[in-house]
Design a protein around this motif. Structure first.
Motif, short mmCIF file in Angstrom:
data_model
loop_
_atom_site.label_atom_id
_atom_site.label_comp_id
_atom_site.label_asym_id
_atom_site.label_seq_id
_atom_site.Cartn_x
_atom_site.Cartn_y
_atom_site.Cartn_z
N ILE A 1 0.78 -1.29 -0.13
CA ILE A 1 -0.29 -0.05 0.30
C ILE A 1 0.78 1.09 0.16
O ILE A 1 2.06 1.32 1.10
N LEU A 2 0.54 2.25 -0.73
CA LEU A 2 1.34 3.29 -0.60
C LEU A 2 1.70 3.79 0.42
O LEU A 2 0.38 3.93 0.58
N ASN A 3 2.26 4.43 0.40
CA ASN A 3 3.98 4.79 1.44
C ASN A 3 2.84 4.15 3.22
O ASN A 3 2.73 4.88 3.69
N SER A 4 2.76 2.93 3.47
CA SER A 4 3.18 2.25 4.07
C SER A 4 3.98 1.20 4.09
O SER A 4 4.54 0.80 2.94
N LYS A 5 4.15 1.25 5.62
CA LYS A 5 5.57 0.67 5.30
C LYS A 5 5.24 -1.64 5.17
O LYS A 5 5.65 -1.90 4.58
N HIS A 6 4.17 -1.10 6.04
CA HIS A 6 3.50 -3.18 6.06
C HIS A 6 2.10 -3.50 4.68
O HIS A 6 1.57 -2.26 4.28
#
Length: 305
Positions: A146-151
């Motif tokens: 997911i965009l801008n998500s680490k996980h």
DNA sequence: ACAATTTGACCGTG
DNA sequence: CACGGTCAAATTGT
């Protein structure tokens, strides 16, 4: 999925207070339960004594907690449902298309994948917890960065999707903050399956009886024939779940305790009570904080899932 | 052998 | 067109 602002706007002050009261009661019961469990673990002989001092027994506390969640969720979702436009009807339509499509897909050659109709926003609610267990059987069907998500976000559907036509899905994503094992689980749609494998507190599944416009509320098994797809081959995906079929309260409770214990292993007792539930699109801070702040949601974009 | 998960492609929505 | 939800073949686990 309704936006947070819409949800919040539709929640009257009176309802907010009611919801808060119910949740606080539930929290109180959970605290008492925690004390009981703690004493039970340390010194089993002390348990009865403690139980005597507290106003309720374990069973009563569990009842209270579940009742708290049930009432709260019913309250919240009645708001949700009323604020959503022709949700169910369109969902059904969409679902039929989707199912039909997926049926035909199985016969399609490889190069014609992906013919499906994306589901319209169903009602959704979110749980932030160290464990993703909820007593239902889930099958992972996808994972996305997911965009801008680490996980990454993982996608699960109910294991009864094909044998009982259950529409429930959930999305699980680890929270951004490092070190934390907390996961945000977004449940989408309600279980229409008869889940006999009840392994833990069926907080979520009690949504089924909300008496709104959701799936058929019929509790008899005849709904299975109504909902079950006509597919001749039905894959069984719930081997381990079917093995245990708690039929009475005692068994059900023991299963519940087991799950509660597991939950306790995941998180510090102090954290356990406070950081669990929120609802559609709420900011995922400590929910308790939101209580303190008068259950206010700002509806900003940061809470969009 | 069967079940569950992974992974990359497909496609709807905004 | 980008993003993200879903599908199903391939892979891994039991």
């Amino acid at each position: 999925m309704g936006t947070l602002s819409a949800w919040s706007e539709n929640l009257s002050t009176k309802k907010k207070k009611k919801v808060i009261k119910q949740l606080v009661e539930g929290q109180d019961s959970a605290n008492q339960l925690q004390i009981l469990l703690h004493n039970n673990n340390n010194n089993p002989s002390q348990q009865q004594q403690t139980e005597h001092h507290l106003s309720s027994t374990k069973e009563q506390l569990v009842d209270k907690i579940l009742s708290s969640f049930n009432q709260t969720l019913a309250e919240l979702t009645s708001v949700n449902v009323s604020s959503s436009h022709n949700q169910t009807g369109s969902n059904d339509d969409q679902l039929v298309k989707s199912e039909d499509c997926s049926e035909s897909r199985r016969l399609r050659p490889k190069d014609k994948r992906g013919c499906y109709k994306r589901k319209r926003a169903e009602e959704a609610w979110t749980v932030v917890s160290a464990t993703t267990k909820d007593g239902h059987g889930w099958r992972k069907y996808g994972q996305k960065e997911i965009l801008n998500s680490k996980h990454p976000r993982s996608y699960f559907r109910c294991t009864r999707k094909y044998d009982q036509g259950c529409r429930a899905t959930k999305q699980v994503q680890r929270l951004e903050d490092d070190g934390s094992q907390m996961h945000r689980t977004t449940y989408i749609g309600t279980h229409t399956c008869t889940n006999r494998s009840f392994k833990g507190p069926r907080i979520i599944s009690n949504f089924e009886s909300r008496g709104t416009c959701m799936a058929p509320i019929k509790q008899h098994d005849d709904r299975l024939s109504n909902l079950a797809p006509t597919t001749p081959v039905i894959k069984r995906e719930t081997k381990e779940e079917m093995s245990g079929t708690p039929s009475d309260v005692t068994e059900l409770d023991s299963a519940m305790w087991k799950d509660l214990m597991e939950f306790e292993c995941y998180s510090e007792p102090d954290v356990m009570i406070s950081n669990v539930y929120s609802c559609t699109g709420i900011k995922f801070r400590n929910f308790e904080m939101d209580f303190v702040n008068g259950f206010e949601f700002d509806g900003s974009d940061e809470c969009v899932l």
